[in-house]
Scaffold this motif. Sequence first.
Motif, PDB file in Angstrom:
ATOM      1  N   GLN A 205      90.525 -20.136 -37.651  1.00  0.00           N
ATOM      2  CA  GLN A 205      90.127 -20.136 -36.251  1.00  0.00           C
ATOM      3  C   GLN A 205      91.317 -20.443 -35.343  1.00  0.00           C
ATOM      4  O   GLN A 205      91.417 -19.911 -34.232  1.00  0.00           O
ATOM      5  CB  GLN A 205      89.011 -21.150 -36.022  1.00  0.00           C
ATOM      6  CG  GLN A 205      87.713 -20.823 -36.742  1.00  0.00           C
ATOM      7  CD  GLN A 205      86.672 -21.934 -36.615  1.00  0.00           C
ATOM      8  OE1 GLN A 205      86.813 -22.827 -35.780  1.00  0.00           O
ATOM      9  NE2 GLN A 205      85.634 -21.880 -37.429  1.00  0.00           N
TER      10      GLN A 205
ATOM     11  N   THR B  87      79.946 -22.046 -37.311  1.00  0.00           N
ATOM     12  CA  THR B  87      79.259 -21.208 -36.327  1.00  0.00           C
ATOM     13  C   THR B  87      79.214 -21.955 -35.000  1.00  0.00           C
ATOM     14  O   THR B  87      79.464 -23.166 -34.947  1.00  0.00           O
ATOM     15  CB  THR B  87      77.811 -20.875 -36.749  1.00  0.00           C
ATOM     16  OG1 THR B  87      76.971 -22.023 -36.533  1.00  0.00           O
ATOM     17  CG2 THR B  87      77.738 -20.429 -38.202  1.00  0.00           C
TER      18      THR B  87
ATOM     19  N   ASN C 179      82.272 -11.168 -37.892  1.00  0.00           N
ATOM     20  CA  ASN C 179      82.034 -12.581 -37.573  1.00  0.00           C
ATOM     21  C   ASN C 179      81.246 -12.717 -36.271  1.00  0.00           C
ATOM     22  O   ASN C 179      80.342 -13.558 -36.150  1.00  0.00           O
ATOM     23  CB  ASN C 179      83.364 -13.328 -37.446  1.00  0.00           C
ATOM     24  CG  ASN C 179      84.055 -13.516 -38.778  1.00  0.00           C
ATOM     25  OD1 ASN C 179      83.441 -13.363 -39.835  1.00  0.00           O
ATOM     26  ND2 ASN C 179      85.342 -13.830 -38.736  1.00  0.00           N
TER      27      ASN C 179
ATOM     28  N   SER D  42      84.671 -20.888 -33.625  1.00  0.00           N
ATOM     29  CA  SER D  42      84.200 -19.969 -34.652  1.00  0.00           C
ATOM     30  C   SER D  42      83.876 -18.601 -34.048  1.00  0.00           C
ATOM     31  O   SER D  42      84.129 -17.563 -34.663  1.00  0.00           O
ATOM     32  CB  SER D  42      82.961 -20.531 -35.361  1.00  0.00           C
ATOM     33  OG  SER D  42      81.850 -20.569 -34.487  1.00  0.00           O
TER      34      SER D  42
ATOM     35  N   THR E  25      75.488  -6.145 -40.104  1.00  0.00           N
ATOM     36  CA  THR E  25      76.593  -5.597 -40.890  1.00  0.00           C
ATOM     37  C   THR E  25      76.807  -4.100 -40.706  1.00  0.00           C
ATOM     38  O   THR E  25      77.831  -3.579 -41.145  1.00  0.00           O
ATOM     39  CB  THR E  25      76.373  -5.872 -42.392  1.00  0.00           C
ATOM     40  OG1 THR E  25      75.144  -5.257 -42.808  1.00  0.00           O
ATOM     41  CG2 THR E  25      76.320  -7.366 -42.669  1.00  0.00           C
TER      42      THR E  25
ATOM     43  N   ARG F 150      93.987 -17.367 -35.743  1.00  0.00           N
ATOM     44  CA  ARG F 150      93.479 -16.157 -35.093  1.00  0.00           C
ATOM     45  C   ARG F 150      93.739 -16.209 -33.590  1.00  0.00           C
ATOM     46  O   ARG F 150      94.077 -15.198 -32.967  1.00  0.00           O
ATOM     47  CB  ARG F 150      91.976 -16.013 -35.351  1.00  0.00           C
ATOM     48  CG  ARG F 150      91.643 -15.454 -36.712  1.00  0.00           C
ATOM     49  CD  ARG F 150      90.160 -15.480 -36.986  1.00  0.00           C
ATOM     50  NE  ARG F 150      89.877 -14.850 -38.271  1.00  0.00           N
ATOM     51  CZ  ARG F 150      88.793 -15.055 -38.997  1.00  0.00           C
ATOM     52  NH1 ARG F 150      87.870 -15.897 -38.555  1.00  0.00           N
ATOM     53  NH2 ARG F 150      88.623 -14.443 -40.148  1.00  0.00           N
TER      54      ARG F 150
ATOM     55  N   LEU G 248      88.360 -21.135 -43.832  1.00  0.00           N
ATOM     56  CA  LEU G 248      87.664 -20.476 -42.726  1.00  0.00           C
ATOM     57  C   LEU G 248      87.915 -21.195 -41.406  1.00  0.00           C
ATOM     58  O   LEU G 248      88.079 -20.559 -40.359  1.00  0.00           O
ATOM     59  CB  LEU G 248      86.163 -20.402 -43.024  1.00  0.00           C
ATOM     60  CG  LEU G 248      85.764 -19.521 -44.210  1.00  0.00           C
ATOM     61  CD1 LEU G 248      84.263 -19.639 -44.469  1.00  0.00           C
ATOM     62  CD2 LEU G 248      86.145 -18.060 -43.973  1.00  0.00           C
TER      63      LEU G 248
ATOM     64  N   SER H 178      87.339 -15.303 -33.012  1.00  0.00           N
ATOM     65  CA  SER H 178      87.137 -13.945 -33.516  1.00  0.00           C
ATOM     66  C   SER H 178      87.105 -12.932 -32.375  1.00  0.00           C
ATOM     67  O   SER H 178      87.573 -11.797 -32.533  1.00  0.00           O
ATOM     68  CB  SER H 178      85.844 -13.858 -34.334  1.00  0.00           C
ATOM     69  OG  SER H 178      86.037 -14.383 -35.632  1.00  0.00           O
TER      70      SER H 178
ATOM     71  N   GLN I 266      76.746 -13.739 -35.415  1.00  0.00           N
ATOM     72  CA  GLN I 266      76.248 -14.798 -34.528  1.00  0.00           C
ATOM     73  C   GLN I 266      75.409 -14.271 -33.365  1.00  0.00           C
ATOM     74  O   GLN I 266      74.715 -15.045 -32.698  1.00  0.00           O
ATOM     75  CB  GLN I 266      77.433 -15.610 -33.978  1.00  0.00           C
ATOM     76  CG  GLN I 266      78.208 -16.354 -35.059  1.00  0.00           C
ATOM     77  CD  GLN I 266      79.012 -17.518 -34.494  1.00  0.00           C
ATOM     78  OE1 GLN I 266      78.512 -18.293 -33.682  1.00  0.00           O
ATOM     79  NE2 GLN I 266      80.251 -17.657 -34.941  1.00  0.00           N
TER      80      GLN I 266
ATOM     81  N   GLY J 211      92.298 -11.773 -41.007  1.00  0.00           N
ATOM     82  CA  GLY J 211      91.051 -11.018 -40.905  1.00  0.00           C
ATOM     83  C   GLY J 211      91.268  -9.775 -40.065  1.00  0.00           C
ATOM     84  O   GLY J 211      91.765  -9.850 -38.936  1.00  0.00           O
TER      85      GLY J 211
ATOM     86  N   VAL K  32      86.663  -7.369 -39.838  1.00  0.00           N
ATOM     87  CA  VAL K  32      86.232  -8.690 -40.301  1.00  0.00           C
ATOM     88  C   VAL K  32      85.850  -9.563 -39.113  1.00  0.00           C
ATOM     89  O   VAL K  32      84.828 -10.257 -39.119  1.00  0.00           O
ATOM     90  CB  VAL K  32      87.332  -9.357 -41.147  1.00  0.00           C
ATOM     91  CG1 VAL K  32      87.033 -10.844 -41.352  1.00  0.00           C
ATOM     92  CG2 VAL K  32      87.466  -8.658 -42.502  1.00  0.00           C
ATOM     93  N   ASN K  33      86.658  -9.522 -38.068  1.00  0.00           N
ATOM     94  CA  ASN K  33      86.374 -10.358 -36.908  1.00  0.00           C
ATOM     95  C   ASN K  33      85.175  -9.852 -36.118  1.00  0.00           C
ATOM     96  O   ASN K  33      84.386 -10.651 -35.596  1.00  0.00           O
ATOM     97  CB  ASN K  33      87.618 -10.462 -36.026  1.00  0.00           C
ATOM     98  CG  ASN K  33      88.631 -11.434 -36.606  1.00  0.00           C
ATOM     99  OD1 ASN K  33      88.455 -12.640 -36.520  1.00  0.00           O
ATOM    100  ND2 ASN K  33      89.672 -10.910 -37.231  1.00  0.00           N
TER     101      ASN K  33
END
Length: 589
Positions: free
Chosen positions: A250, A432, A387, A324, A492, A253, A246, A328, A391, A379, A383-384
Amino acid sequence: MDGKVPARAVLSPAHRIAADLDAYLGDPMDEEAGPFSYRAIVEAEERDEIPPGAVDAVRAWGFPAYLVPSGLGGRLTTLEELFFVTRGISRRSVTVAVMYGSGLLAVNPVWLWGSARQRETVADGVLRGDLACFGVSEADHGSDVMASQAQARSEGEDLVLNGTKWPVGNATRGRFVTTYAKTGSRDFSLLLVDKRELAPQCWSVLPPVRTVGLRGHDLSGVAFTDARVSADCVIGRRGSGLVQTLKTLQITRTAIAALSVGTMDAVVRIGMEYSRQRTLYGADIYRIPVIRDHLVKTHLDLLIAECVAIPVSRALTVAPQRLSLWSSIVKYFVPVLGEEVVASIGTVLAARGYLREGVAHGVFQKLQRDHAIASIFEGTTHVNLANVAGQLPFLIAPPEETGAEDDLLADLFSWTRTPPTWRPDGRLLQLTNEGRDEVGQRFEAIADELLTAANTHAAPGVAAELKDLVSSIGGLRSTLDAGIRASEADTTSVAALARARRYCELHAMVSCMLTWIHNRREFGGPFAGGQWLVLCLQRLLQRAQPDTVLSEEFLPALEDAMFRSFDDHRWFSLLSMAEDDRSMLRAGE
């Protein structure tokens, strides 16, 4: 407005390095530019190959050294450098850039957590031209890494590895396989597997995967059958493979955004050339309002992508604990922007964009197919966004300021500051942002600074436009904050992803503001005038408020920069609006 660029203004070394690579590879429009000419690239594409000599040329220039940190004998000192050289390759061949990008993903865990022996072995191999691959995905599980079935069981002093990883970039050609495998009932580890040290009967490669784009890229798989490896092949602490993966993502990406920016530069250039050469109704088609609109907006999108991606590439050594979230944001926003730019230029080219010959030797259709991978790698878009959405509830209220925020933003957004040298340490990366986002959470302070500077230094009319834009952006932020507060437990749903999308758009707006704030003195000229900033903010606001129109009176300065960059065969970039961008670059050489 500010005057000439001060003598002290020198671009960071990343720009000089990229300029050197660009000169070395030549103009891709030139048929005689060797393996990186569009003609050679398209001809090789027809054979599902990379142009003969392309990899040798990149190696001869020294690109593999930018995958190895300087402390281990390479040339990589900042991710910004790798971002710029990857952009340069991508505007010619996304396929070659992806080949090395797959290697970057594989070797970063070694740099971040590997032992001295692992680092030395991999660094030596990469510098000699060896490729690496990251074996994470499995055919039945995709991105569900917790369901991974590859297993490495202990047997004496060794581990015995069984499992199949697919699809994997560089799986056939790669020497090193950074392999994600189960090493306990619920523990996963990353293993550095060197094919040269395995018994031949213990491993095999799967057939190449046929793809829509990236033809010639080694996308296949690797299978291990009772492959015996030393227990010290585990990278870092045993059982930490999930966290390592993970965190590693970062970095890649962020780097993937360079594929998109390079592709945008290429297709906008192709669209510009076509619009000036193609004549209809007695004039070149750039004079047709809808064609002009497409080219102006795609150019603005490219400038916006620079404002978003470059600071995050600098964050690896300036603020790694923020990646993090920011990685994304970049991974979602810039590839999506790239897809929109490619589609828009496709409209400009019309039927010519569908051909595998003709305009720019027919490379547009290849760039279109190749770039599609940018939103899938490391991702997917969703997915991003997920993420980011996860947060958002922690980012509504800004934390207490530390007093270091202004210096941090200057280090991120000033193009004339050289970021600190990267000394890889996986402990600096976090899962995070712990409720902190110095870009998004400081909107009010940044807006005040922007308007104060614009009132004194911007071109006539700019400050008034910025005041109205800041007000509109503030309204979007208030609406978003209210939505997050009303649904804090929802991270989500489709609505949650929509909120994350809006947060990314707001991040892009503030990034444009900060880019002007932290470079206007050094750059001077039309850059300092700020007309481009108004246009970029209006363009971004169109995503939320489609009726927003671009200020026509500010377009001539932008168009002048567009045409100068095109005529001089230089990158489309905010630098084209600096008072004397050439002398800035020369001063750094």
